[in-house]
Scaffold this motif. Structure first.
Motif, short mmCIF file in Angstrom:
data_model
loop_
_atom_site.label_atom_id
_atom_site.label_comp_id
_atom_site.label_asym_id
_atom_site.label_seq_id
_atom_site.Cartn_x
_atom_site.Cartn_y
_atom_site.Cartn_z
N MET A 118 0.85 -1.19 0.00
CA MET A 118 0.00 0.00 0.00
C MET A 118 0.88 1.24 0.00
SD MET A 118 -2.99 -1.00 2.69
CE MET A 118 -2.09 -1.87 3.93
N SER A 119 0.26 2.38 -0.16
CA SER A 119 0.99 3.65 -0.05
C SER A 119 0.25 4.56 0.92
CB SER A 119 1.14 4.31 -1.41
OG SER A 119 -0.13 4.66 -1.92
N ILE A 120 0.99 5.52 1.45
CA ILE A 120 0.41 6.52 2.33
C ILE A 120 0.97 7.87 1.92
CG2 ILE A 120 2.18 6.11 4.08
CD1 ILE A 120 0.09 6.84 6.22
N ASP A 121 0.09 8.86 1.82
CA ASP A 121 0.56 10.20 1.49
C ASP A 121 -0.24 11.23 2.28
OD1 ASP A 121 -1.80 11.09 -0.14
OD2 ASP A 121 -1.12 9.48 -1.45
N VAL A 122 0.23 12.45 2.22
CA VAL A 122 -0.41 13.52 2.98
C VAL A 122 -0.47 14.78 2.14
CG1 VAL A 122 1.79 14.21 4.03
CG2 VAL A 122 -0.35 14.83 5.17
N SER A 123 -1.54 15.53 2.34
CA SER A 123 -1.63 16.89 1.82
C SER A 123 -2.11 17.75 2.98
CB SER A 123 -2.59 16.98 0.63
OG SER A 123 -3.89 16.58 1.01
N SER A 124 -1.60 18.96 3.05
CA SER A 124 -1.95 19.81 4.18
C SER A 124 -1.62 21.25 3.89
CB SER A 124 -1.18 19.35 5.42
OG SER A 124 -1.55 20.12 6.55
N GLU A 125 -2.23 22.10 4.68
CA GLU A 125 -1.93 23.51 4.65
C GLU A 125 -1.94 23.98 6.10
OE1 GLU A 125 -3.87 27.60 2.90
OE2 GLU A 125 -4.33 25.71 1.89
N LEU A 126 -0.92 24.69 6.48
CA LEU A 126 -0.78 25.17 7.84
C LEU A 126 -2.03 25.95 8.25
CD1 LEU A 126 1.22 25.10 10.18
CD2 LEU A 126 2.13 27.27 9.37
N GLY A 127 -2.60 25.58 9.38
CA GLY A 127 -3.79 26.25 9.89
C GLY A 127 -5.09 25.78 9.28
N ARG A 128 -5.02 24.84 8.34
CA ARG A 128 -6.24 24.39 7.65
C ARG A 128 -6.44 22.88 7.72
NH1 ARG A 128 -9.17 27.78 4.65
NH2 ARG A 128 -8.34 29.83 4.23
N GLY A 129 -5.64 22.17 8.48
CA GLY A 129 -5.83 20.74 8.61
C GLY A 129 -4.98 19.93 7.66
N ALA A 130 -5.20 18.63 7.69
CA ALA A 130 -4.42 17.70 6.88
C ALA A 130 -5.32 16.57 6.39
CB ALA A 130 -3.27 17.12 7.69
N THR A 131 -4.91 15.96 5.28
CA THR A 131 -5.56 14.77 4.75
C THR A 131 -4.50 13.71 4.55
OG1 THR A 131 -7.27 16.05 3.61
CG2 THR A 131 -6.89 13.78 2.84
N PHE A 132 -4.64 12.59 5.25
CA PHE A 132 -3.77 11.43 5.06
C PHE A 132 -4.56 10.40 4.27
CE2 PHE A 132 -1.52 13.51 8.39
CZ PHE A 132 -0.20 13.13 8.23
N ARG A 133 -3.93 9.82 3.25
CA ARG A 133 -4.61 8.83 2.41
C ARG A 133 -3.77 7.55 2.37
NH1 ARG A 133 -4.99 11.60 -1.80
NH2 ARG A 133 -7.13 12.24 -1.49
N VAL A 134 -4.41 6.45 2.74
CA VAL A 134 -3.81 5.12 2.59
C VAL A 134 -4.48 4.51 1.37
CG1 VAL A 134 -3.52 2.84 3.63
CG2 VAL A 134 -3.44 4.89 5.08
N SER A 135 -3.65 4.20 0.36
CA SER A 135 -4.18 3.65 -0.90
C SER A 135 -3.84 2.18 -1.00
CB SER A 135 -3.59 4.40 -2.10
OG SER A 135 -3.94 5.76 -2.04
N PHE A 136 -4.80 1.39 -1.44
CA PHE A 136 -4.64 -0.05 -1.55
C PHE A 136 -4.31 -0.43 -2.99
CE2 PHE A 136 -8.15 0.73 1.58
CZ PHE A 136 -7.36 0.58 2.70
N PRO A 137 -3.53 -1.51 -3.17
CA PRO A 137 -3.23 -1.95 -4.54
C PRO A 137 -4.48 -2.49 -5.21
CG PRO A 137 -2.42 -3.54 -2.95
CD PRO A 137 -2.93 -2.38 -2.16
#
Length: 139
Positions: A118-137
């Motif tokens: 699997m993979s894990i990635d993140v997108s975020s903006e300071l002061g606006r939260g974060a999104t972590f995504r675990v992707s399955f094959p």
């Protein structure tokens, strides 16, 4: 009690499709990854904020493709995103003082995801939260 979201004044929401097909993964390790990500989201989201755990499925409507953990927390500065999965890294020097932790949870989570294909990635903006995504094959 695994999470104290109600005590902390943070809304925790789970969005799952009605049917969710089979996923080939080590359930213990996948649970460890998700617990770490959700735990972090709750820890870094102030009172009145929210954390949403959302499962996504493929076009067939049942094959799981990813799980996202979206929070309205403190977020991560753009220049810190590239190292967030490195050992002993945290968003900034004050993170350990303010929130605790060793900076190993995301490193371990990435390693477990890699071992399970699997993979894990993140997108975020300071002061606006974060999104972590675990992707399955793909199945």
């Amino acid at each position: 009690v695994l999470f104290r979201s109600n005590d902390d004044g943070v809304t925790l929401t789970l969005e799952m499709p009605d049917a969710l097909g089979e996923l080939r993964a080590d359930p213990f390790r996948l649970r460890q990854v998700l617990m770490n990500i959700v735990g972090n989201a709750l820890k870094f989201t102030p009172r009145g904020g929210s954390v949403t755990v959302r499962a996504s499925v493929a076009a067939d409507g049942v094959t799981p493709t990813s799980v996202e953990v979206v929070d309205t927390g403190v977020g991560i500065a753009k220049e810190r995103l590239s190292g967030i999965f490195d050992p002993f890294e945290q968003a900034d020097a004050s993170t350990t003082r303010a929130f605790g932790g060793t900076g190993l949870g995301l490193t371990i989570s990435r390693r477990l995801c890699t071992l399970m294909g699997m993979s894990i990635d993140v997108s975020s903006e300071l002061g606006r939260g974060a999104t972590f995504r675990v992707s399955f094959p793909a199945a």
